[in-house]
Design an enzyme around this catalytic site. Structure first.
Site, short mmCIF file in Angstrom:
data_model
loop_
_atom_site.label_atom_id
_atom_site.label_comp_id
_atom_site.label_asym_id
_atom_site.label_seq_id
_atom_site.Cartn_x
_atom_site.Cartn_y
_atom_site.Cartn_z
N ASP A 1 80.80 58.36 11.04
CA ASP A 1 79.80 59.00 11.90
C ASP A 1 80.11 58.66 13.36
O ASP A 1 79.21 58.55 14.20
CB ASP A 1 78.38 58.57 11.53
CG ASP A 1 77.30 59.48 12.05
OD1 ASP A 1 77.63 60.57 12.58
OD2 ASP A 1 76.11 59.12 11.96
N ASN B 1 70.03 56.64 5.55
CA ASN B 1 69.63 57.01 6.91
C ASN B 1 69.09 58.43 6.95
O ASN B 1 69.71 59.35 6.40
CB ASN B 1 70.83 56.87 7.86
CG ASN B 1 71.20 55.43 8.07
OD1 ASN B 1 70.64 54.74 8.92
ND2 ASN B 1 72.16 54.95 7.29
N ALA B 2 67.95 58.62 7.62
CA ALA B 2 67.36 59.94 7.84
C ALA B 2 67.10 60.67 6.52
O ALA B 2 67.37 61.86 6.39
CB ALA B 2 68.24 60.79 8.76
N GLY C 1 77.12 47.59 9.27
CA GLY C 1 76.18 46.49 9.34
C GLY C 1 74.96 46.78 10.18
O GLY C 1 74.06 45.93 10.28
N ALA D 1 72.74 56.47 17.62
CA ALA D 1 73.35 57.77 17.98
C ALA D 1 74.75 57.82 17.40
O ALA D 1 75.74 57.51 18.08
CB ALA D 1 73.38 57.93 19.50
N HIS E 1 73.63 50.46 10.38
CA HIS E 1 72.95 51.60 9.77
C HIS E 1 72.30 51.24 8.44
O HIS E 1 71.24 51.79 8.09
CB HIS E 1 73.93 52.76 9.55
CG HIS E 1 74.21 53.56 10.77
ND1 HIS E 1 75.05 53.13 11.77
CD2 HIS E 1 73.76 54.77 11.17
CE1 HIS E 1 75.10 54.04 12.73
NE2 HIS E 1 74.32 55.05 12.39
#
Length: 387
Positions: free
Chosen positions: A275, A219-220, A250, A309, A252
C-alpha cells in the site's frame, strides 16, 4: 533468428518457491529461466555468486514510489519510476493502484497502464482500482467526494486492461447493485472487498458472487466480533478460496492480529502488500497526498489528523517483518511475497518459482533478507555489476 543473452548466477542458498536448495547454478536465457542445477562453487569471476536467491516479489497494492503517486501523475513515466524504485526492494512485478478519483483521472491511469502493457513494460502486470465504489463510513484516507455508485456505461471503457493484463477492483459490496460483482468478474476483473461496512452475510454473499480477495485485511472494514463476524470474519473463512492482503508494517495491523489471521486462514492464502505511497524510495518527510498534506515519521505516513495514508513500506521490509514480527518461517514469508500473489493473480506458472520455463524475475538477498540485486525478465535492474 532472435539472439538471447545467456546469464548464469550461482546461489549458495536458493529458495525455489517451495524448497530450500544449496549450491545451485541458475541459467537465464532471455526473459526465462533455462536451467537450475547443482554445481560446485565457481572459482572464477565470470559467474556472479549470491548468498540467497529467491523468486522476486509481487506487490498487488502499490500507489507510488520515488516521489511519484499514481493519482497525481497517472502516466507511463510514473509507472516506470515506480517499477525502478520498488525494484530496489525486490519487487519484480506490481499492480499499480489508483485510489478513488474522478473518471478523467481513472481514464488517464487506464490509458497509461494499457500503454505499458502494449509496450511490454517489465514489472507492470495490470492495474488495481481501489474504489471509487467504497463506503464513506469506512473511507479511511479516501476523499469522500470521490466515492460514488457505479455507472456501467462509463466503467466499461476502463476495463480494457483486463484484455492484455490483470485487473483488480476493490469495492464495498453493499455499495454496488445486485449482479454488479458478477458482471465485473465476467469482464475479467479480480474483485476484492475493501473500505466496506458490509455485514458478514453481505460479505459472504459477495464471495459467492465471485469476490476473490480482501484488501488490506482488518483495515477499513467491519471487524470480527462475537455476534457479527463482519467482513473480517468472512475473509478468514476457508471453505471458499479467497486471499487476504496484509500490510505487515507493524502500524496498520498489530502482529498478534496478523498471527491470529494466519492461524485461521493459513499463510497459503495471505499476500504481503505494501500500500506504498510516493514516500518509499524518497527522502521527503512531508508531501502532498490527494489534496492533503501527509507526514512521514517512524515508518508510517499520516495526515495531520493522524489517519494512515497508505504506507511507507517496501516488500523486502514486509518479508523481514513477517519473519520477525509474525513468526513465520523464511519460506512462508517469501511465498507470501511471491508465490501467493502469483496464485491470486493466476500467474503461478510464470512467477513465484525458480524453475525452468518460469520468468527470470528474481531477487538476491543476504542472510538478513536485505536485497542485494534484482532481475526482472532476465535483466538486472538493481544491484552491483550493472552495466
Amino acid at each position: 533468428m532472435t539472439e538471447y543473452t545467456v546469464i548464469r548466477v550461482f546461489a549458495e542458498r536458493l529458495f525455489d518457491g517451495e524448497h530450500w536448495l544449496t549450491n545451485q547454478l541458475v541459467t537465464f536465457k532471455g526473459q526465462m529461466i533455462e536451467s537450475v542445477e547443482s554445481a560446485t562453487m565457481p572459482t572464477n569471476g565470470e559467474i556472479e555468486r549470491l548468498d540467497v536467491l529467491a523468486p522476486g516479489f509481487i506487490d498487488v497494492h502499490v500507489n507510488g514510489g520515488g516521489g511519484a503517486l499514481f493519482n497525481h501523475t497517472p502516466t507511463i513515466e510514473a509507472l516506470a519510476r515506480m517499477v525502478a524504485v520498488h525494484a530496489q526492494f525486490g519487487t519484480v512485478a506490481m499492480m499499480p493502484t489508483l485510489i478513488s478519483d474522478d473518471y478523467d483521472v481513472m481514464s488517464q491511469a487506464h490509458h497509461a497502464v494499457c500503454q505499458a502493457l502494449e509496450q511490454n513494460m517489465a514489472g507492470i502486470l495490470g492495474m488495481h482500482y481501489e474504489g471509487p465504489y467504497l463506503n464513506p463510513i469506512r473511507k479511511g484516507v479516501h476523499n469522500e467526494s470521490k466515492l460514488r455508485k457505479p455507472t456501467e456505461g462509463t466503467l466499461s471503457t476502463l476495463l480494457n486492461v483486463s484484455r492484455s493484463g490483470k485487473l483488480m477492483v476493490t469495492l464495498a459490496p453493499e455499495q454496488v447493485p445486485e449482479g454488479f460483482i458478477e458482471w465485473l468478474v465476467s469482464e475479467g476483473a479480480i474483485v476484492c472487498i475493501g473500505h466496506s461496512a458490509a455485514s458478514y452475510d453481505q460479505a459472504r454473499q459477495a464471495v459467492m458472487s465471485g469476490v476473490r480477495g480482501f484488501t488490506h485485511l482488518f483495515n477499513a472494514m467491519t471487524p470480527l466480533v462475537s455476534r457479527e463476524p463482519g467482513v473480517v470474519g468472512a475473509a478468514l473463512q476457508t471453505d471458499l478460496p479467497t486471499w487476504c492482503g496484509l500490510i505487515a508494517d507493524g502500524h496498520h495491523v498489530h502482529p498478534a492480529a496478523m498471527r491470529v489471521a494466519i492461524a485461521a486462514k493459513g499463510s497459503e492464502h495471505m499476500l504481503l502488500v505494501t500500500d506504498a505511497i510516493q514516500s518509499v524510495g524518497s527522502d521527503e518527510k512531508e508531501m502532498p497526498f490527494l489534496g492533503k498534506k501527509v507526514r512521514r515519521s517512524e515508518g508510517k505516513v499520516t495526515t495531520e489528523d493522524g489517519t494512515l495514508a497508505g504506507s511507507d513500506l517496501d516488500m523486502a521490509t514486509a518479508v523481514r517483518n513477517a519473519i520477525s514480527l509474525i513468526g513465520r518461517t523464511p519460506a512462508e514469508a517469501l511465498q507470501m511475497a511471491s508465490l501467493r500473489p502469483a496464485e491470486f493473480l493466476g500467474l503461478e506458472h510464470q512467477f513465484g518459482r525458480i524453475k525452468p520455463g518460469y520468468r527470470a524475475s528474481l531477487v538476491a538477498l543476504n542472510e538478513d533478507f536485505v536485497v542485494k540485486a534484482t532481475w526482472i525478465d532476465g535483466q538486472k535492474v538493481w544491484g552491483s555489476g550493472m552495466a
